[in-house]
Design an enzyme around this catalytic site. Structure first.
Site, short mmCIF file in Angstrom:
data_model
loop_
_atom_site.label_atom_id
_atom_site.label_comp_id
_atom_site.label_asym_id
_atom_site.label_seq_id
_atom_site.Cartn_x
_atom_site.Cartn_y
_atom_site.Cartn_z
N GLY A 33 20.80 49.16 41.20
CA GLY A 33 21.61 48.14 41.86
C GLY A 33 20.78 47.09 42.57
O GLY A 33 21.19 46.57 43.62
N THR A 43 13.02 63.14 49.51
CA THR A 43 12.34 61.86 49.72
C THR A 43 11.10 61.68 48.87
O THR A 43 10.51 60.60 48.87
CB THR A 43 11.96 61.70 51.20
N PRO A 90 10.49 61.30 45.62
CA PRO A 90 10.46 60.19 44.67
C PRO A 90 10.22 58.84 45.35
O PRO A 90 9.50 57.99 44.82
CB PRO A 90 11.86 60.24 44.03
N CYS A 120 38.32 32.46 25.39
CA CYS A 120 37.43 32.16 24.27
C CYS A 120 37.99 32.73 22.97
O CYS A 120 38.92 32.18 22.40
CB CYS A 120 36.01 32.64 24.57
N GLU A 172 35.04 32.87 10.74
CA GLU A 172 34.09 33.89 11.19
C GLU A 172 34.43 35.25 10.59
O GLU A 172 33.54 36.04 10.28
CB GLU A 172 34.08 33.98 12.72
N HIS A 186 35.14 29.91 29.34
CA HIS A 186 35.01 31.17 30.07
C HIS A 186 35.14 30.89 31.57
O HIS A 186 34.13 30.84 32.29
CB HIS A 186 33.65 31.82 29.79
N GLU A 189 35.87 32.73 33.90
CA GLU A 189 35.41 33.84 34.74
C GLU A 189 34.00 33.59 35.30
O GLU A 189 33.64 34.15 36.35
CB GLU A 189 35.43 35.16 33.95
#
Length: 538
Positions: A15, A188, A190, A379, A403, A513, A515
């Site tokens: 993350g 701890t 690692p 799209c 396509e 798009h 988003e």
């Protein structure tokens, strides 16, 4: 400029992108001009040709760059458009170094990783910051410390402290503390090894951020501080939370923003985190809930639709509602369409490439049109809606996209003429911001706040378009072309950008798009309208 470098250790997918974006959000909340840069050590020039199942979605910037999905997190959390050059790859760096060598720029020199490759990396980081007019540049180094391909980038960021000074550089290392249920303890070791590996490359972290399932106890934090030589108040616990928009709040509560202010000698400022508090409140305690069925083909890899999912969340926040997603595998729709969409208050067909699952998506569009279920096509989702309407309402039997069927009797979706000459795959589509001229008195114009019509900008990533030769037939059959690309030479009214169905509760589809431009503090208009319509269908 100030520079913050974020590295990761122990395992990948910890993350770092969310940590980088969250830190940026905390600095933005303090009124600072911030930008973020993602370094990807792979040799690809960009993410455009990678499999979504392996790499997640390809995020497209306003400039048309096909980038790593983490840049989407940067834009959403920082509420900005990252400038061109904010995604740096090994391929880009070596391509430029080799180009300069061939041009004679290094004449008489032996071209080496140090200084030529590292200098190019540093130049790109600085240019990205300058283009953004940033006071603080946050640089995320992809991969894990110890990866062979990351070594030139680690050396480059090591040199930054030598070049810029202690007060202008900060190293944040994200690592993992696993919890072993058999011994009931956090481990701890690692983290200790990860920091030792980073130090072996000449970089000592100023801040250690630890990923864990739960918030770390104080004794574990003190142990990490002791063994990594990082002050205890600069070890932060990045524990699992129900939604990523809680991460900035959790880190601020622990004092991350203040630690960065001290290390970079920034003015102490009280942050305004109202946007994040509001979003989290709505997500945790919504007034209403709604279920959206996403008919796609990458349903086993939600990261392939990351920006789409975030846009639904933003639209939910804008409507005071929690959005629940029902994944529908497009390849399984035809056999059980009623069951697949049972309980869904709206249907969304996202973008994508290739023939797999296409007929299932066509069934989804037909189901939404005939049953009055709110529909949003993105799209490919717009092209699907056009194919379905052409077949079942415009009398164009066998209508399809070139396509999927180059021999279809009615290629209502076809390649743009300029795409016929394209030989390569990478970076050759219609990409980035393009204008959409919205027609007056249409639903989409109303959504964008220009009911009398106007031009808005949205991002694109596609090769195929609605075939202009069939526009008149589609309109005669009752389809509304609500938006076009203005100013396209020799294209008459322009390429189709959006369609809708009059009289339907909500049937809107866009070639773009939207988003990619949605934000927690400013939901995308088509998504906000879609969720509002779906709520009426609950």
């Amino acid at each position: 400029m100030k520079y913050i470098f974020v590295t990761g250790g122990v395992v990948s997918s910890l993350g770092k992108g969310v940590a980088t974006a969250s830190l940026g959000a905390l600095l933005r909340a303090r009124g600072l001009k911030v930008t973020a840069v993602k370094i990807d050590p792979y040799i690809n020039i960009d993410a455009g040709t990678m499999r979504p199942y392996e790499h997640g979605e390809v995020f497209v910037t306003a400039s048309g760059a096909e980038t790593d999905l983490d840049l989407g997190n940067y834009e959403r959390f920082l509420d900005l458009d990252v400038p061109e050059g904010s995604n740096i790859t090994t391929g880009q760096v070596y391509q430029e170094v080799i180009r300069r060598e061939r041009a004679g720029d290094y004449l008489s020199q032996t071209v080496q990783v140090i200084p030529h490759v590292t200098d190019e990396i540093k130049r790109r980081i600085r240019v990205a910051g300058e283009r953004a007019g940033a006071e603080v540049v946050i640089v995320e180094v992809g991969g894990t410390v110890g990866d062979m391909e990351s070594l030139p980038f680690l050396e480059a960021i090591r040199q930054f402290r030598f070049d810029e000074g202690d007060e202008n550089t900060l190293y944040l290392h994200l690592t993992l503390v696993p919890y072993l249920g058999t011994s009931n303890e956090f481990k701890t070791k690692p983290t200790q090894h990860s920091v030792a590996a980073l130090r072996s490359y000449g970089i000592s972290p100023d801040i250690v951020m630890v990923r864990s399932k739960e918030k770390l106890p104080q004794d574990i934090t003190r142990k990490i501080a002791l063994f990594t030589s990082v002050r205890g108040e600069r070890v932060f616990s990045s524990f699992d939370v129900p939604h990523i928009y809680e991460v900035p709040l959790a880190l601020e509560e622990q004092g991350l923003g203040k630690a960065v202010e001290d290390l970079l000698r920034l003015e102490r400022t009280h942050p305004n985190l109202g946007v994040w508090q509001n979003a989290v409140n709505v997500i945790k305690k919504p007034e209403r809930e709604v279920t959206i069925a996403i008919a796609g083909k990458y349903t086993a890899m939600p990261d392939a639709y990351l920006s789409l999912l975030e846009s639904l969340t933003h639209a939910g926040v804008a409507n005071g509602a929690r959005v629940n997603v029902k994944w529908v595998n497009a390849e399984e729709i035809e056999g059980d369409i009623e069951g697949q969409f049972e309980g869904a208050h709206g249907i969304l067909v996202p973008g994508g490439f290739g023939i797999r699952g296409i007929e299932g998506k066509v069934c989804a569009a037909q189901y939404a049109r005939e049953r009055g279920v709110p529909y949003l096509g993105i799209c490919l989702g717009m092209q699907i809606a056009v194919i379905e309407y052409a077949r079942h309402k415009a009398g164009l039997t066998g209508a399809n996209s070139a396509e999927f069927d180059p021999y279809a009797p009615h290629k209502v979706i076809d390649l743009m003429p300029e795409q016929l000459e394209v030989a390569g795959m990478g970076g050759t589509m219609r990409l980035g911001d393009w204008p959409m001229e919205l027609r007056a008195d249409t639903r989409i114009a109303e959504l964008y706040g220009v009911p009398q019509g106007g031009v808005v900008m949205e991002r694109h990533r596609h090769r195929y378009e609605v075939n202009p030769a069939y526009v008149e037939a589609l309109q005669d059959a009752g389809l509304t072309i609500s938006g076009v690309t203005p100013g396209m030479a020799g294209r008459g009214a322009g390429l189709v950008e959006s369609i809708e169905l009059p009289g339907h509760p909500f049937f809107v589809a866009l070639q773009a798009h939207p988003e990619f431009k949605s934000r927690p503090m400013r939901a995308s208009p088509p998504f906000a309208g879609f969720i509002a319509a779906a709520l009426k269908n609950t």
